[in-house]
Design a protein around this motif. Sequence first.
Motif, PDB file in Angstrom:
ATOM      1  N   ALA A  24       0.731  -1.071  -0.118  1.00 17.63           N
ATOM      2  CA  ALA A  24      -0.131  -0.293  -0.145  1.00 17.63           C
ATOM      3  C   ALA A  24       0.758   1.323   0.060  1.00 17.63           C
ATOM      4  O   ALA A  24       1.827   1.484   1.024  1.00 17.63           O
ATOM      5  CB  ALA A  24      -0.783   0.088   0.834  1.00 17.63           C
ATOM      6  N   ASP A  25       0.491   2.479  -0.473  1.00 22.05           N
ATOM      7  CA  ASP A  25       1.222   3.330  -0.761  1.00 22.05           C
ATOM      8  C   ASP A  25       1.042   4.324   0.581  1.00 22.05           C
ATOM      9  O   ASP A  25      -0.320   4.005   1.468  1.00 22.05           O
ATOM     10  CB  ASP A  25       0.356   4.502  -2.099  1.00 22.05           C
ATOM     11  N   TYR A  26       2.174   4.858   1.167  1.00 20.54           N
ATOM     12  CA  TYR A  26       1.648   5.204   2.528  1.00 20.54           C
ATOM     13  C   TYR A  26       2.116   6.276   3.021  1.00 20.54           C
ATOM     14  O   TYR A  26       3.277   7.015   2.231  1.00 20.54           O
ATOM     15  CB  TYR A  26       2.415   4.370   3.567  1.00 20.54           C
ATOM     16  N   TYR A  33      -2.806   4.870   5.388  1.00 21.41           N
ATOM     17  CA  TYR A  33      -1.875   3.903   4.087  1.00 21.41           C
ATOM     18  C   TYR A  33      -3.200   4.583   2.881  1.00 21.41           C
ATOM     19  O   TYR A  33      -3.883   5.139   3.499  1.00 21.41           O
ATOM     20  CB  TYR A  33      -2.083   2.938   4.007  1.00 21.41           C
ATOM     21  N   MET A  34      -2.770   5.350   1.769  1.00 20.97           N
ATOM     22  CA  MET A  34      -3.649   6.050   0.648  1.00 20.97           C
ATOM     23  C   MET A  34      -5.102   5.325   0.129  1.00 20.97           C
ATOM     24  O   MET A  34      -5.983   4.888  -0.053  1.00 20.97           O
ATOM     25  CB  MET A  34      -2.500   6.636   0.084  1.00 20.97           C
ATOM     26  N   ASP A  35      -4.630   3.383  -0.608  1.00 21.70           N
ATOM     27  CA  ASP A  35      -5.321   2.268  -0.703  1.00 21.70           C
ATOM     28  C   ASP A  35      -6.263   1.449   0.412  1.00 21.70           C
ATOM     29  O   ASP A  35      -5.515   0.890   0.972  1.00 21.70           O
ATOM     30  CB  ASP A  35      -4.621   1.873  -1.881  1.00 21.70           C
ATOM     31  N   ASN A  36      -6.944   1.822   0.642  1.00 24.08           N
ATOM     32  CA  ASN A  36      -7.672   0.569   1.714  1.00 24.08           C
ATOM     33  C   ASN A  36      -7.902  -0.370   1.028  1.00 24.08           C
ATOM     34  O   ASN A  36      -8.187  -1.362   2.116  1.00 24.08           O
ATOM     35  CB  ASN A  36      -9.619   1.035   1.862  1.00 24.08           C
ATOM     36  N   LYS A  37      -7.741  -0.850   0.276  1.00 21.86           N
ATOM     37  CA  LYS A  37      -7.837  -1.785  -0.395  1.00 21.86           C
ATOM     38  C   LYS A  37      -7.031  -2.829   0.102  1.00 21.86           C
ATOM     39  O   LYS A  37      -7.026  -4.574   0.571  1.00 21.86           O
ATOM     40  CB  LYS A  37      -7.262  -2.302  -2.089  1.00 21.86           C
ATOM     41  N   TYR A  38      -5.641  -2.703   0.598  1.00 25.61           N
ATOM     42  CA  TYR A  38      -4.559  -3.722   0.468  1.00 25.61           C
ATOM     43  C   TYR A  38      -4.950  -3.660   2.792  1.00 25.61           C
ATOM     44  O   TYR A  38      -4.730  -4.542   3.358  1.00 25.61           O
ATOM     45  CB  TYR A  38      -3.238  -2.768   0.678  1.00 25.61           C
ATOM     46  N   LYS A  40      -7.671  -3.920   4.075  1.00 26.48           N
ATOM     47  CA  LYS A  40      -9.335  -4.540   4.196  1.00 26.48           C
ATOM     48  C   LYS A  40      -7.913  -5.926   3.954  1.00 26.48           C
ATOM     49  O   LYS A  40      -8.627  -6.575   4.607  1.00 26.48           O
ATOM     50  CB  LYS A  40     -10.359  -4.395   2.922  1.00 26.48           C
ATOM     51  N   GLY A 102     -11.691  -0.524   5.929  1.00 29.45           N
ATOM     52  CA  GLY A 102     -10.695  -0.394   5.640  1.00 29.45           C
ATOM     53  C   GLY A 102      -9.943   0.981   6.080  1.00 29.45           C
ATOM     54  O   GLY A 102      -9.445   1.501   5.662  1.00 29.45           O
ATOM     55  N   ARG A 104      -7.451   3.007   7.263  1.00 30.61           N
ATOM     56  CA  ARG A 104      -6.074   3.106   6.874  1.00 30.61           C
ATOM     57  C   ARG A 104      -5.355   4.096   7.828  1.00 30.61           C
ATOM     58  O   ARG A 104      -4.460   3.681   7.438  1.00 30.61           O
ATOM     59  CB  ARG A 104      -6.394   4.284   5.854  1.00 30.61           C
TER      60      ARG A 104
END
Length: 130
Positions: A24-26, A33-38, A40, A102, A104
């Motif tokens: 994840a981009d941090y 973390y910029m993307d909650n996909k990772y 989750k 998610g 972040r």
Amino acid sequence: MEKKNPIEEARRYVANAEETIQKADYDPELKIYMDNKYVKTAGNILWNGCLVALDAVLDVRKGKGRPSIEKYKEAAGQRDRKLLAAILAGYNIMHLSMGYDGARSKRSCDEGFEWANTIIDRCARLRVEN
């Protein structure tokens, strides 16, 4: 086929979750973390690892269907109060906040990893006592 040690398997889940969250981009300034996909995905991996460890020390797989969190809480309360406390906190962070929402925040994610390790360590101790 050789049966895997459930505690070692649970620790492998934690390692996989660490690999996932690192993708994840941090943002260090915001500490999120910029993307909650990772987030989750990591939260769900962590919780599943905890379930592997919990299933090794709690008898919750009887009957039809999959066991609910209520079955885990009830069984843990009868077996070990410290494990119950860790499940209550860990479930909220790993499964709900990280896995569903998610969340972040790095602090929340770090806490999820800490609770996963606490639950797995407690299960390891209870397996030795058995």
